[in-house]
Write a protein that holds these residues in place. Structure first.
Motif, PDB file in Angstrom:
ATOM      1  N   ARG A   1       0.909  -1.134  -0.047  1.00  0.00           N
ATOM      2  CA  ARG A   1       0.064  -0.054  -0.049  1.00  0.00           C
ATOM      3  C   ARG A   1       1.047   1.215  -0.050  1.00  0.00           C
ATOM      4  O   ARG A   1       2.094   1.235   0.658  1.00  0.00           O
ATOM      5  N   LYS A   2       0.103   2.516  -0.516  1.00  0.00           N
ATOM      6  CA  LYS A   2       1.149   3.477  -0.830  1.00  0.00           C
ATOM      7  C   LYS A   2       0.100   4.563  -0.589  1.00  0.00           C
ATOM      8  O   LYS A   2      -0.979   4.653  -0.676  1.00  0.00           O
ATOM      9  N   GLY A   3       0.752   5.858  -0.286  1.00  0.00           N
ATOM     10  CA  GLY A   3      -0.010   7.110  -0.323  1.00  0.00           C
ATOM     11  C   GLY A   3      -1.138   7.126   0.669  1.00  0.00           C
ATOM     12  O   GLY A   3      -1.085   6.668   1.878  1.00  0.00           O
TER      13      GLY A   3
ATOM     14  N   GLN B   1      -2.306   3.777   2.012  1.00  0.00           N
ATOM     15  CA  GLN B   1      -1.265   3.354   3.358  1.00  0.00           C
ATOM     16  C   GLN B   1      -1.780   4.029   4.502  1.00  0.00           C
ATOM     17  O   GLN B   1      -1.702   3.344   5.508  1.00  0.00           O
ATOM     18  N   MET B   2      -1.717   5.394   4.466  1.00  0.00           N
ATOM     19  CA  MET B   2      -2.092   6.169   5.704  1.00  0.00           C
ATOM     20  C   MET B   2      -3.428   5.698   6.616  1.00  0.00           C
ATOM     21  O   MET B   2      -3.191   5.451   7.674  1.00  0.00           O
TER      22      MET B   2
ATOM     23  N   ASN C   1      10.133   2.867   4.361  1.00  0.00           N
ATOM     24  CA  ASN C   1      10.326   2.307   3.483  1.00  0.00           C
ATOM     25  C   ASN C   1      11.661   2.615   2.804  1.00  0.00           C
ATOM     26  O   ASN C   1      11.972   3.710   2.405  1.00  0.00           O
TER      27      ASN C   1
ATOM     28  N   ASP D   1      13.945   4.463  -4.462  1.00  0.00           N
ATOM     29  CA  ASP D   1      13.006   5.600  -4.382  1.00  0.00           C
ATOM     30  C   ASP D   1      13.816   6.884  -4.356  1.00  0.00           C
ATOM     31  O   ASP D   1      13.374   7.849  -4.866  1.00  0.00           O
TER      32      ASP D   1
ATOM     33  N   GLY E   1       7.225  11.253   0.401  1.00  0.00           N
ATOM     34  CA  GLY E   1       6.028  10.449  -0.536  1.00  0.00           C
ATOM     35  C   GLY E   1       4.892   9.984   0.245  1.00  0.00           C
ATOM     36  O   GLY E   1       3.766   9.944  -0.255  1.00  0.00           O
ATOM     37  N   ASP E   2       5.162   9.562   1.608  1.00  0.00           N
ATOM     38  CA  ASP E   2       4.077   8.869   2.176  1.00  0.00           C
ATOM     39  C   ASP E   2       4.013   9.284   3.514  1.00  0.00           C
ATOM     40  O   ASP E   2       4.635   9.805   3.975  1.00  0.00           O
ATOM     41  N   LEU E   3       2.581   8.701   4.053  1.00  0.00           N
ATOM     42  CA  LEU E   3       2.295   9.027   5.388  1.00  0.00           C
ATOM     43  C   LEU E   3       2.330  10.455   5.614  1.00  0.00           C
ATOM     44  O   LEU E   3       1.590  11.325   5.018  1.00  0.00           O
TER      45      LEU E   3
END
Length: 426
Positions: free
Chosen positions: A75-77, A80-81, A272, A277, A354-356
């Motif tokens: 899961r991403k973005g 994922q959150m 990650n 990346d 990028g995430d979280l």
């Protein structure tokens, strides 16, 4: 001497600041117990506190969350959150509370001082009717309907267009987080608590006080009167513990000490860790440039493909307290602890968030003038090269980082957090 119950979600970025405060409270003579996952029991024992292990709470390894929570795989973005919040923070809350209920019956405490994302500690404080201080070890996120929702990395937009945009975003967030509100209600019921009138985005920071990492210059607003107390880099212990030092420094460490070109530190954090990346694009971007590229890898980062450029140096563990004073720019994925450490040393940043919460952190760094926001977690080599070049060329970034560094140091770190906790002792 008071009995203080602390709690930390078992992630490196949460444990480091809580451990620093625990160590300071122990130094002051308090009896400190810390509820956390098994991976970090030794960390808190080394700080002089008594670990309280997760038993009813479903323990996990942050390096392989999918092994315990299969739905978190790939899961991403935003997906994922939301999945992380539901599985890790809401899904373990009732179990955390059950652990702490057992511990309180064994030996009561006077006060709870906990990672604001450890909801089980919040529930336990309610049930035990003891004061609670929330430690915001991630960027402070007090809901503000006059701004976009936090953690989207969006700047405020004035005027009618901004108000319409923000209203639409808050409305979409209400729909998207419906499963989370239901999960929070279930967690409270499972913990033996009734419903609460608070919205989901308010529950993380409830209590008698909020002790926040960071400084106003890095916040969405300059101040939150009566709502939060900024203490800078909570993991910082002035005159006390320093960052862990490897048993043996890399063979090339002399190159850092004697570098006559700018040192650029590249880090992708501990969560990650696919080097494609950020690490590999950064190494490529800086190859042949008049800089020394120093890459810090997480323990589980795959080996980098060789051969590396002549100006690149790589190690799994680096002594930050020795590296950062020699560093001109940090290229980072935007982990909050690493960003605060760099800025506390006055080092400007290039952030690939990028995430979280990382897009929000990247936006805050850029708004503060202390770095460049690449607006992606997977930049190209050209984007990294341009970002580093911009920071090295324009002195305003280093000047802003120096100002924020002075603010972070003046805010006090772990001792200031301990002061705030002691104010609520009976």
């Amino acid at each position: 001497m008071a009995s203080i119950l602390m709690s930390a979600m078992p992630f490196a970025g949460h444990v480091a600041p809580v451990a620093a405060v625990a160590r300071e409270l122990v130094r002051r003579g308090h009896d400190v117990r810390v509820h956390t996952g098994s991976a970090y029991a030794t960390t808190f024992a080394d700080a002089g506190a008594t670990p309280v292990p997760w038993r009813h709470a479903r323990d996990f390894d942050e390096r392989d969350l999918a092994a315990t929570f299969p739905r978190l795989r790939d899961r991403k973005g935003a997906r994922q959150m939301i999945a992380n919040v539901q599985a890790l923070f809401l899904g373990t809350a009732a179990g955390q509370c059950a652990d702490l209920h057992d511990e309180f019956r064994r030996r009561p405490w006077d006060l709870v001082a906990a990672d604001s994302l450890a909801l089980g500690a919040r529930f336990a404080a309610e049930l035990s009717r003891r004061p609670r201080v929330a430690l915001s070890v991630v960027p402070l996120a007090i809901p503000d309907r006059d701004a976009p929702p936090p953690f989207l990395g969006l700047d405020p937009l004035p005027g009618p267009v901004g108000r319409l945009r923000d209203a639409a975003l808050w409305g979409a967030l209400e729909v998207a987080t419906t499963p989370l509100r239901r999960a929070y209600g279930r967690a409270r019921r499972d913990a033996g608590l009734g419903p609460t009138p608070e919205r989901l985005d308010e529950v993380w920071l409830g209590g008698d006080d909020v002790v926040a990492s960071g400084v106003p210059a890095l916040d969405r607003r300059e101040s939150w009167p009566g709502l939060a107390r900024f203490v800078g880099d909570i993991a910082w212990e002035p005159g006390g513990a320093v960052s862990p030092r490897p048993a043996r420094l890399p063979d090339w460490w002399h190159d850092v000490r004697t570098a006559e070109v700018p040192v650029v530190h590249v880090t992708q954090g501990t969560y990650n860790v696919d080097p494609h990346d950020l690490i590999l694009p950064s190494v490529e971007a800086l190859a042949g440039r008049d800089v020394l590229t120093v890459v810090g890898l997480a323990p589980r980062t795959p080996p980098l493909p060789g051969p590396l450029p002549a100006n690149a140096r790589v190690a799994t563990m680096l002594p930050y307290d020795e590296l950062l004073p020699r560093t001109a720019v940090v290229v980072t994925n935007g982990g909050w602890g690493g960003v605060l450490a760099a800025l506390r040393h006055g080092v400007p940043l290039v952030v690939a968030g990028g995430d979280l919460d990382k897009p929000e952190i990247a936006a805050r760094v850029q708004r503060a003038g202390a770095g460049v926001n690449l607006r992606t977690g997977t930049p190209t080599a050209r984007q990294v090269r341009d970002g580093v070049g911009q920071v090295l060329t324009h002195g305003r970034y280093a000047a802003a980082a120096a100002r924020i560094g002075a603010d972070l140091r003046a805010a006090g770190g772990a001792p200031a957090a301990a002061d705030a906790i002691e104010r609520h002792l009976p």
